[in-house]
Each structure stands twice: as C-alpha cells, then as structure tokens.
Design an enzyme around this catalytic site. Sequence first.
Site, short mmCIF file in Angstrom:
data_model
loop_
_atom_site.label_atom_id
_atom_site.label_comp_id
_atom_site.label_asym_id
_atom_site.label_seq_id
_atom_site.Cartn_x
_atom_site.Cartn_y
_atom_site.Cartn_z
N ASP A 22 0.86 -1.18 0.00
CA ASP A 22 0.00 0.00 0.00
C ASP A 22 0.90 1.24 0.00
O ASP A 22 1.67 1.46 0.93
CB ASP A 22 -0.89 -0.02 1.25
N ASP A 116 -2.85 2.52 -6.03
CA ASP A 116 -1.85 2.58 -4.97
C ASP A 116 -1.76 1.35 -4.08
O ASP A 116 -1.03 1.37 -3.09
CB ASP A 116 -2.11 3.82 -4.10
N GLU A 117 -2.46 0.27 -4.40
CA GLU A 117 -2.32 -0.93 -3.58
C GLU A 117 -2.58 -2.19 -4.40
O GLU A 117 -3.30 -2.16 -5.39
CB GLU A 117 -3.23 -0.88 -2.36
#
Length: 367
Positions: A22, A116-117
């Site tokens: 993350d 983003d993850e």
Amino acid sequence: MNSPEQARDSGEARPRKIIHIDMDAFYASVEQRDNPDLRGKPLAVGVSVERGVVAAASYEARKFGVRSAMPSVTAKRQCPELIFVKPRFEVYKAVSRQVRDIFAEHTEIIEPLSLDEAYLDVTENIQKIALATEIATAIRAKILAETGLTASAGISYNKFLAKLASDHRKPNGQFVITPRMGPAFVENLPVGRFHGIGPATTAKFNGLGIFTGLDIRNQTLEFMNANFGKSGAYYYCISRGVDERPVRANRIRKSIGAENTFSNDLTAFDALEVELQPLIDKVWRHCESTGSRGRTVTLKVKFFDFEIITRSRSMSTPVSNRADLERLALDLLRHEMPLPKSVRLLGVSLSALHDQDRAEPQLDLPI
C-alpha cells in the site's frame, strides 16, 4: 474449514505467502515529491469548492482529521492551513505503472486493488527468495529508489491478514502476521477495523452485542448466516484468521458503486440531489484514478421500510465525464418522482466497465 495449524499438522499444503503493498498517502505524496514547497505541509488533493471532495490527504493533514472522501469545506474547517492541489491522474497512473513493474520482477500473481495498492502471491516467486519479508523489503526499497515514494507492506498467509498487517506499521513500514499469530491477532480487533466492514455493518454488529473478532468467533455459523446473509460465512471465517480467497491476477472489476444511509429519511428531490453529489464524486474519482469507464448507470433507492428498487440506463458508448454521470443519475431519480415513500439510502453505480487505457479505439463507420 481447517485452521493454519490444523492444516500443517495434517500434512496439507503449506500456507501461502501473501504480500499487501500500500503506497503511503499516494496522490498527496506524489504532489509533495514534485513540489518541494508542499513538503511537510498539510495537503489535500482535490478542489476547494462547496461540493468538492478530498481525494487524498497528506499525513500532515491527517493529524487534523482530514481524510479522503471528506467534503472539502469540512476539511478546510478542520485544518484552516490546508493546501488544496488539483489531482493529476495521468501522473499517478504513470507512477503506478512503475510500481507494478517492480512487483512483476518478483511474481506474476498480482491483484491490483487501485493505483496505490495490490496483493502479491509470492509463495512461488521469480527470484526464488525463501522469505516473503525479504521480498517485501526489496520491493519497498526499489519503489523508494525509483519513484522517491514510500510504501507499507503487510505479509501473511492470506489476503485478509496481509491487508491488516500493512496498516499496522504505516507509514513506511511492514509487519508480518504468521499462521500462529493469525487467530489471536484478530481476537481483539474491533469489527470496524475488519476490511470490508463499513459503518452500517459495524452498527449492526454492535447492536447484536458483537464488538470484536472474538465476539464474532463466539457465534455459530448459523447465527452469522441468519443475520448477515451471504457475508456471514466470510465473517465467521476471518474471525478465525481463515481466508481462502486466492490472489487473482488480472482481476476484472464489473462495477463501481457508492451508497449512503441517511441519518433522517428524505423525500424531496432537492435534498436527494444533494445527497447524490458525493456518491457521484466517489464513483467518478475511481473512474479517473483507474482509467475505467462504463456504459450502464444504476440508481439504488432503499425506502424507510427497507424495500429496495433499482433503475438503470445503458448507453451505446461509455460515460466519458462526471457531468454525464450526474445527468444520467439525476434523470433516473427524477423519473421516480414523486416517490411513494421516504428514502433512507441512495446509491449510484457504473457497470459494463472497460479499461480506457487498454480499450481499442472504436470507429463510427457508415453502414
């Protein structure tokens, strides 16, 4: 369903090695990286207008309670020094591709959740590294070296616990939940911290006298199914540290949606229109951040007596901007007016999705 310890004792397949990566305050961190004047200052990615919404907040802003999806006016009230920066989704997508390339050096089994993850299954990995912790450390170091950004990592034997672990040492850290730790780690966890359990479900759990993972574990499967439907078995399992969901490479999301339950039931069109705006913002923000576009807009209405209706409209081409999404959603609502009963929940979703970056160009040809 066997626990990890039972599986090991009975000679079943060894536990998987799952990493959840993350990026830390991703959009805001990119902006602070690219503009040194913003470093160390409370920053929100979004627009400071009456109906604006915070897309991301720096850690300096989070100290004041500023969070993503918060109305901009609320964020500014909580942090008067807050600096707003317009989002640059093309830049975020380019950085995300850099990060994905780093993941791909270690495994082909990558399940992106957003820009983003992502989950990575490194049980069998390309570089033959025995310890998942070493892989996570190497990935985070290379992300920092190549992008100037930090990431946090959670390592465990399933997706649920890996996600929990990545939150445990944020920002710029990593944490491992081993098979022996798993069930005990969940015991004291408030149900509101369970990934996938939102405020409404948390309130329902609390109303039943269930506040922690241990409280869930003390319920029977029959009780969970009766009270939580198809999600009951999932909650029953994760409260025991068990999650059999595989990491799915190239997972295709079928729809994007957002909904909200009101503190007071509503009937007037103007009031319902106001409540729809942040839901439309949330759906379109996801479209912009992932490059997804969809053709079918669906409006969900739950009345005070829990009756639910849905109304949809499909277009011949994908919805290309937020204004069109808003127009279609409001047209669906307007068509139902006057409503027969007061409304406790509204939702809006976009389906029949495709990825704008990968879609082939469509040409209008004469017949």
